[in-house]
Design an enzyme around this catalytic site. Sequence first.
Site, short mmCIF file in Angstrom:
data_model
loop_
_atom_site.label_atom_id
_atom_site.label_comp_id
_atom_site.label_asym_id
_atom_site.label_seq_id
_atom_site.Cartn_x
_atom_site.Cartn_y
_atom_site.Cartn_z
N PHE A 1 0.66 5.76 -0.36
CA PHE A 1 -0.23 6.93 -0.37
C PHE A 1 0.22 7.89 -1.46
CE2 PHE A 1 2.78 7.49 3.19
CZ PHE A 1 3.42 8.66 2.82
N GLU B 1 0.83 -1.21 0.00
CA GLU B 1 0.00 0.00 0.00
C GLU B 1 0.87 1.26 0.00
OE1 GLU B 1 -3.53 -0.05 2.52
OE2 GLU B 1 -2.99 1.97 3.19
N TYR C 1 -11.71 -4.59 11.01
CA TYR C 1 -11.03 -4.04 12.20
C TYR C 1 -10.87 -5.13 13.26
CZ TYR C 1 -12.03 0.12 9.61
OH TYR C 1 -12.08 1.03 8.60
N TRP D 1 -6.65 6.91 -0.57
CA TRP D 1 -7.52 8.00 -1.03
C TRP D 1 -7.45 9.16 -0.06
CZ3 TRP D 1 -10.15 8.46 -5.48
CH2 TRP D 1 -11.16 9.42 -5.56
N ASP E 1 -19.73 -4.44 15.26
CA ASP E 1 -18.85 -4.16 14.12
C ASP E 1 -18.74 -5.38 13.21
OD1 ASP E 1 -17.34 -2.16 12.81
OD2 ASP E 1 -15.50 -3.17 13.42
N TYR F 1 1.55 -2.05 4.78
CA TYR F 1 1.46 -0.59 4.79
C TYR F 1 2.90 -0.09 4.66
CZ TYR F 1 -3.23 -1.44 6.60
OH TYR F 1 -4.53 -1.87 6.75
N HIS G 1 -8.13 2.90 -3.52
CA HIS G 1 -9.03 3.17 -2.40
C HIS G 1 -9.94 4.33 -2.80
CE1 HIS G 1 -6.10 1.53 0.90
NE2 HIS G 1 -6.09 0.79 -0.20
N LYS H 1 -21.50 -5.70 5.01
CA LYS H 1 -20.65 -5.09 3.99
C LYS H 1 -20.18 -6.15 2.98
CE LYS H 1 -16.85 -3.03 5.85
NZ LYS H 1 -16.02 -1.93 6.41
N HIS I 1 -14.10 -1.39 15.00
CA HIS I 1 -13.89 0.00 14.56
C HIS I 1 -14.06 0.92 15.76
CE1 HIS I 1 -14.93 3.86 12.60
NE2 HIS I 1 -14.05 3.46 11.69
P1 FAD Z 1 -17.83 1.46 7.50
O1 FAD Z 1 -17.70 0.02 7.17
O2 FAD Z 1 -18.97 2.19 6.90
O3 FAD Z 1 -17.91 1.56 9.09
C1 FAD Z 1 -17.82 2.82 9.73
C2 FAD Z 1 -18.49 2.74 11.10
O4 FAD Z 1 -19.91 2.59 10.95
C3 FAD Z 1 -18.04 1.54 11.93
O5 FAD Z 1 -18.01 1.94 13.29
C4 FAD Z 1 -19.14 0.51 11.71
O6 FAD Z 1 -19.24 -0.38 12.78
C5 FAD Z 1 -20.36 1.41 11.59
N1 FAD Z 1 -21.44 0.86 10.76
C6 FAD Z 1 -21.31 0.19 9.60
N2 FAD Z 1 -22.54 -0.12 9.12
C7 FAD Z 1 -23.44 0.39 9.98
C8 FAD Z 1 -24.86 0.41 10.04
N3 FAD Z 1 -25.61 -0.17 9.09
N4 FAD Z 1 -25.46 1.05 11.09
C9 FAD Z 1 -24.73 1.65 12.04
N5 FAD Z 1 -23.37 1.65 12.05
C10 FAD Z 1 -22.74 1.03 11.03
N6 FAD Z 1 -9.26 6.17 5.07
C11 FAD Z 1 -9.05 7.08 4.07
O7 FAD Z 1 -9.49 8.24 4.21
N7 FAD Z 1 -8.36 6.76 2.92
C12 FAD Z 1 -7.87 5.51 2.71
O8 FAD Z 1 -7.28 5.24 1.68
C13 FAD Z 1 -8.07 4.52 3.73
N8 FAD Z 1 -7.64 3.26 3.57
C14 FAD Z 1 -7.89 2.31 4.53
C15 FAD Z 1 -7.46 0.99 4.31
C16 FAD Z 1 -7.71 0.00 5.27
C17 FAD Z 1 -7.25 -1.41 4.99
C18 FAD Z 1 -8.38 0.34 6.48
C19 FAD Z 1 -8.61 -0.72 7.53
C20 FAD Z 1 -8.80 1.64 6.70
C21 FAD Z 1 -8.58 2.64 5.73
N9 FAD Z 1 -9.01 3.95 5.90
C22 FAD Z 1 -8.79 4.90 4.92
C23 FAD Z 1 -9.67 4.36 7.16
C24 FAD Z 1 -11.22 4.27 7.07
O9 FAD Z 1 -11.68 5.21 6.10
C25 FAD Z 1 -11.80 4.60 8.45
O10 FAD Z 1 -11.47 3.59 9.35
C26 FAD Z 1 -13.29 4.92 8.49
O11 FAD Z 1 -13.59 5.43 9.80
C27 FAD Z 1 -14.22 3.72 8.30
O12 FAD Z 1 -14.31 3.34 7.01
P2 FAD Z 1 -15.05 1.93 6.66
O13 FAD Z 1 -15.07 1.81 5.22
O14 FAD Z 1 -14.49 0.84 7.47
O15 FAD Z 1 -16.55 2.30 7.20
#
Ligand code: FAD
Length: 316
Positions: A20, A18, A154, A50, A167, A278, A83, A174, A158
Amino acid sequence: IEQMKAQIASKDPWFSLEFFPPKTMEGAYDLFQRMKILAQGQPLFCDVTWHPSNQPGNMEKPTSSMCVASTMLNYLNIQTMLHVTCCHQPKQNIKEHLITAKKQGIRNILALRGDSLPGQEWNPKDNDLTHAKDFVKFIKDEHEDHFVIAVAGYPVGHPECPSYEDDLRYLKEKVDAGADFVISQLFFDVKTFINFVADCRKFKITCPIIPGILPIQSYDSLRHISKLAKLEVPKNIVDTIQPIKDNDEAIRNFGIFQAVEMCRALLNSDHAPGLHFYTLNRDYATNSILKQLGLLTADIQRTLPWKPSANYARMD
Ligand code: FAD
């Protein structure tokens, strides 16, 4: 695509890297040199992270994620995973990002919600994509099976989620929306990842789950990244690196040793079909780890066959 999915699930260990997007044109040139070196070892794919500055009108800039991903794919011939985050963006922007990615030949997307920008609260409206699950569904609705889709997982839950179990439930939703595999957040203890995979299986999440490995490269970067990920660094690691915190080389050597131990245990555990690194845009530590694991298939250092164009303005 089918070949890629088969390799992701296969028993032959593989790795992905990965990066950036750089902040400047010089940074872009430097990054492509490093990618070229690491790519000699045949990663299955390389990710480009991203940043919220990636808006439709900015995609041509050499510092945008899309441009870096496209260069990596089309000039360095590396399979690329872009991403994309969906928060703070109208659906129309996301639609355009996906169309641009498709036009550039990108076939792999890590679909993320992302985080609120500092000082800017994000209140999604009815039509917005609220969670990564909605984003995965949107990709499927718009492009059917054109993209391989990965999502984030996570190992300790998360940080925003009220419970680890909730989570996992959301992760299951998802994946069920159409994700092909999960890439994990970094973690410091192999047991944490192994337990996470076992828990995912209990929640009927059956797709491959790839451990995200952070080679510790400096005291400051470890502090910065663990703060971003809202993870606590275990006491044994803090106690080891605190006394050598001003000696970057010693910390990096410790990071290589620690990552090699973790990766060996993960690959022996049967819970990790591959390893996702990473890299923090550096090649030395990841290269050394891959060499020690015997995962580098070649080690030839080549320089880029072109020079950056003088026409590009600095972006910083
Ligand atoms: P989601 O899966 O949508 O989850 C976010 C939160 O919402 C979680 O607490 C989850 O439990 C909760 N949730 C999910 N579905 C529901 C529901 N239906 N109802 C209520 N709550 C719900 N960030 C960047 O900005 N750029 C990047 O390139 C980037 N790359 C990453 C790569 C990896 C491998 C990882 C692990 C993280 C990365 N991140 C990046 C960080 C990520 O954007 C954050 O962790 C963000 O807070 C959560 O994104 P997610 O897609 O996991 O969200």
